[in-house]
Every structure is written in C-alpha cells, then in structure tokens.
Design an enzyme around this catalytic site. Structure first.
Site, PDB file in Angstrom:
ATOM      1  N   ARG A 106      35.010  51.557  45.259  1.00  0.00           N
ATOM      2  CA  ARG A 106      36.131  50.603  45.347  1.00  0.00           C
ATOM      3  C   ARG A 106      37.035  51.102  46.465  1.00  0.00           C
ATOM      4  NH1 ARG A 106      39.790  47.836  40.703  1.00  0.00           N
ATOM      5  NH2 ARG A 106      37.853  46.629  40.655  1.00  0.00           N
ATOM      6  N   HIS A 133      34.249  41.033  45.906  1.00  0.00           N
ATOM      7  CA  HIS A 133      34.156  41.664  44.579  1.00  0.00           C
ATOM      8  C   HIS A 133      32.887  41.130  43.890  1.00  0.00           C
ATOM      9  CE1 HIS A 133      35.268  43.828  41.139  1.00  0.00           C
ATOM     10  NE2 HIS A 133      36.351  43.207  40.750  1.00  0.00           N
ATOM     11  N   GLN A 136      32.163  41.244  40.026  1.00  0.00           N
ATOM     12  CA  GLN A 136      32.987  40.326  39.245  1.00  0.00           C
ATOM     13  C   GLN A 136      32.326  38.948  39.144  1.00  0.00           C
ATOM     14  OE1 GLN A 136      36.134  41.088  37.764  1.00  0.00           O
ATOM     15  NE2 GLN A 136      35.538  39.208  36.711  1.00  0.00           N
ATOM     16  N   ASP A 222      43.547  34.144  40.453  1.00  0.00           N
ATOM     17  CA  ASP A 222      43.700  35.600  40.492  1.00  0.00           C
ATOM     18  C   ASP A 222      45.133  35.889  40.917  1.00  0.00           C
ATOM     19  OD1 ASP A 222      43.180  38.329  40.577  1.00  0.00           O
ATOM     20  OD2 ASP A 222      41.960  38.259  42.402  1.00  0.00           O
ATOM     21  N   CYS A 262      39.716  37.230  36.648  1.00  0.00           N
ATOM     22  CA  CYS A 262      39.037  38.528  36.679  1.00  0.00           C
ATOM     23  C   CYS A 262      39.843  39.614  35.962  1.00  0.00           C
ATOM     24  CB  CYS A 262      38.744  38.938  38.116  1.00  0.00           C
ATOM     25  SG  CYS A 262      40.218  39.225  39.117  1.00  0.00           S
ATOM     26  N   ARG A 290      31.192  42.239  32.421  1.00  0.00           N
ATOM     27  CA  ARG A 290      31.092  43.227  33.506  1.00  0.00           C
ATOM     28  C   ARG A 290      30.131  44.341  33.084  1.00  0.00           C
ATOM     29  NH1 ARG A 290      35.204  43.878  37.193  1.00  0.00           N
ATOM     30  NH2 ARG A 290      33.738  45.338  38.143  1.00  0.00           N
TER      31      ARG A 290
HETATM   32  N1  NVA Z   1      42.137  40.401  43.901  1.00  0.00           N
HETATM   33  C1  NVA Z   1      42.485  41.509  43.036  1.00  0.00           C
HETATM   34  C2  NVA Z   1      41.374  41.756  42.073  1.00  0.00           C
HETATM   35  C3  NVA Z   1      41.598  42.915  41.119  1.00  0.00           C
HETATM   36  C4  NVA Z   1      40.427  43.131  40.205  1.00  0.00           C
HETATM   37  C5  NVA Z   1      42.761  42.731  43.883  1.00  0.00           C
HETATM   38  O1  NVA Z   1      42.028  42.958  44.856  1.00  0.00           O
HETATM   39  O2  NVA Z   1      43.710  43.456  43.592  1.00  0.00           O
HETATM   40  N1   CP Z   2      38.514  42.777  37.327  1.00  0.00           N
HETATM   41  C1   CP Z   2      38.535  44.065  37.703  1.00  0.00           C
HETATM   42  O1   CP Z   2      37.820  44.470  38.613  1.00  0.00           O
HETATM   43  O2   CP Z   2      39.377  44.844  36.976  1.00  0.00           O
HETATM   44  P1   CP Z   2      39.818  46.350  37.300  1.00  0.00           P
HETATM   45  O3   CP Z   2      40.715  46.293  38.511  1.00  0.00           O
HETATM   46  O4   CP Z   2      40.552  46.787  36.064  1.00  0.00           O
HETATM   47  O5   CP Z   2      38.597  47.172  37.566  1.00  0.00           O
END
Ligand code: NVA
Ligand code: CP
Length: 308
Positions: A106, A133, A136, A222, A262, A290
């Site tokens: 990540r 992502h 997801q 989101d 998500c 997930r």
């Molecule tokens: N779009 C959000 C998703 C978190 C799971 C982010 O990137 O923070």
């Molecule tokens: N949806 C998702 O990826 O959640 P986290 O940021 O908690 O991993």
C-alpha cells in the site's frame, strides 16, 4: 511447481477468465471457512505486507487470510524500516522478494509499486495506491454477485471523487462488460489515462449526481479526501457538499439497488447515515469479502488455477 510470475497492480492485469476463476474459488474458499474446514494450500509460504499508509481492512484481511491458508504474513511499514530512510525501491524489491513468496504493498504513486514489481522475483499485489485499489473492486463485485447475480450489463453509479476506487471500477467495467455512471464536482472529473482505460465506452460522466444514480443497480461512493490528499481537505469539503448519497438519491436508483462503500466512511459527508445503515447497504458483506477474495487471489497467484 512454480507459477509464471503474475502481479496484480491494476484490475486489468488479470484477464476476465482469471477474474471469473477467482470469484469461483472465492465461493469455495468462503464456504469451507464458514464450515470451519481447514484449507491450507499455502503452508510454508510467506507474504510480506508493506504499508506506507494507514489500514484496518487491508492489513487484517491479508494477514488473517494468509494465516488461514496455512502461511505466514509479515507486516512492514515505512516508519521503522529502511524503506522510510531512502533505500531505493528497486533495492528493497530485490532483497524482500528473495525472502518471501508474495508481496502486498500500500503506497502513494502507482509508479512506486510498478518499480517494485519490475524488480521482484515474486508476485506483487496492489493493496491501494493513489491511482488504484484492485483488491477492493474484486470484493465489491463478489458482493454484488452474491446479492444480485452477474454484474454483466448492469449499471454502477459512482458519486463523488474520481479517486483510486473509482478508477478501478472503471477498469473493471471494461473488463467485465458493465456500465459506470460517474458524477464528480467540477474539477474532479475522471482522467481516462490516469484511470488506465482502453476507451471502450463503458462509462459516462454526469454533472448532476441524481442523474448518475437514476436507474443504477449499485450506488457507491467513497471519502471526499483520500489518504495523501489531506492538504486539500477544506477545499474538498466545500466542492463535494452536494455529492452525498442520501435516501433521495437512492430513491431514483433501481428499486433493488444496493449501496456499497469501501470504508472507512464519514456519515454526513459522502453518505447519509440513513443509507449506509439502511436496508440497501451491503457494506459489512463487502468488507468481509476482502478476506475471501484475497485468499482466492493469493491462491491463484501462487498455485495457478486450482480446482480442488
Ligand atoms: N480512496 C480512499 C480509500 C481508502 C480505503 C483512500 O485512498 O484513502
Ligand atoms: N477499504 C480499505 O481498503 O480499508 P482499509 O484502509 O482499512 O484497509
């Protein structure tokens, strides 16, 4: 038997047949898990998870999933490894991928994970970048299939920021042949090249979010401010004020439309509490999936198309 090296950095790194295989395997692996049946095809395999951003679901689902499949998972972050002290990504990839069987990352720019993968001896999975992502959307489509059947030919309404999750929905639509209706505030529109699209006409942009939601089989949104964009928070709160999924918006979607997010969610911002906590919301199944889809993904990347 060694599998040919296959990464999952973008949704369309896998072909539609492999995605369908992962959904089929998810059903089997999930059923076994629910029956408390041991299924440990990844004994002696090690997953390294590298986090440059916060996470609850992604860390937990990968770590628990690898454990349940019989393997081990190791958590690394940039605060207390050399990754945060300027060691080149290429060098880190060379070293880390000699000590494990699978890597999940990540991070910020997609370019970082692409550079890691180019120097990795083992499969690399995108656990979220600024651009995509993919895990997801595997879970989201699996959840749609469980609740409503095939997503082919259906319409997904995306309300809000054209972020990593939105881009991945758009890639999935091209691959699995469904439509995405996107509505963003002015200045936050989808950038097709950044979204990694082929331009196959599977998405439409709407200035009015109600029009994007009209007739949709799945309505999703989101956060207004994704991780890494916190400096824009004030401007975004103003720009996105009319892009909230509320009961009125759900009322123009298809009668049996489901709502997904998500997570983590901000009630009163991108979604009203009455929607996320209401009868059309499937967000807890979505979060749980997930775990199951990523187990099927890890099995497929490491062992190929297993059918036991
Ligand atoms: N779009 C959000 C998703 C978190 C799971 C982010 O990137 O923070
Ligand atoms: N949806 C998702 O990826 O959640 P986290 O940021 O908690 O991993």
């Amino acid at each position: 038997m060694n599998q040919p090296l296959q990464h999952f950095l973008r949704f369309n790194d896998l072909d539609p047949q492999t995605i369908e295989h992962i959904f089929a395997r998810t059903r089997i692996i999930k059923d076994r898990f629910k029956r408390y049946e041991r299924y440990m095809p990844l004994q002696d395999r090690t997953l390294v998870m590298i986090f440059e951003k916060a996470s609850t679901r992604t860390r937990l689902s990968f770590e628990a999933g690898m454990h349940q499949l019989g393997g081990a998972a190791i958590y690394l972050n940039t605060r207390d490894t050399q990754l945060g002290r300027g060691e080149p990504v290429e060098d880190a990839a060379q070293v880390i991928s000699r000590m494990c069987d699978l890597v999940m990352i990540r991070t910020f720019e997609q370019e970082i994970i692409e550079r890691f993968a180019a120097n990795s001896r083992v499969p690399v999975i995108n656990g979220l970048t600024n651009e995509y992502h993919p895990c997801q959307i595997l879970a989201d489509i699996m959840t749609f299939i469980e609740h409503r059947g095939s997503i082919r030919g259906k319409t997904v309404a995306w309300i809000g920021d054209s972020n990593n999750v939105c881009n991945t929905w758009l890639q999935a639509a091209e691959l699995l042949d469904f439509q995405v209706h996107v509505s963003t505030p002015p200045g936050y529109e989808v950038e097709p090249e950044r979204a990694g699209l082929y331009g196959s006409g599977h998405f439409e942009q709407f200035t009015d979010p109600m029009e994007a939601a009209r007739g949709a089989h799945l309505v999703t949104t989101d956060v207004w401010t994704s991780m890494g964009f916190e400096a824009e928070n004030d401007a975004r709160r103003k720009a996105f004020a009319d892009w909230q999924v509320d009961a009125e918006m759900m009322s123009v979607a298809a009668r049996d439309a489901v709502f997904m997010h998500c997570l983590p969610a901000h009630r009163g911002e991108e979604v009203a509490a009455e929607v996320i906590d209401g009868p059309q919301s499937v967000v807890w199944d979505e979060a749980e999936n997930r775990l199951h889809v990523q187990k099927a993904l890890m099995e497929t990347l490491l062992l190929g198309k297993v059918n036991t």
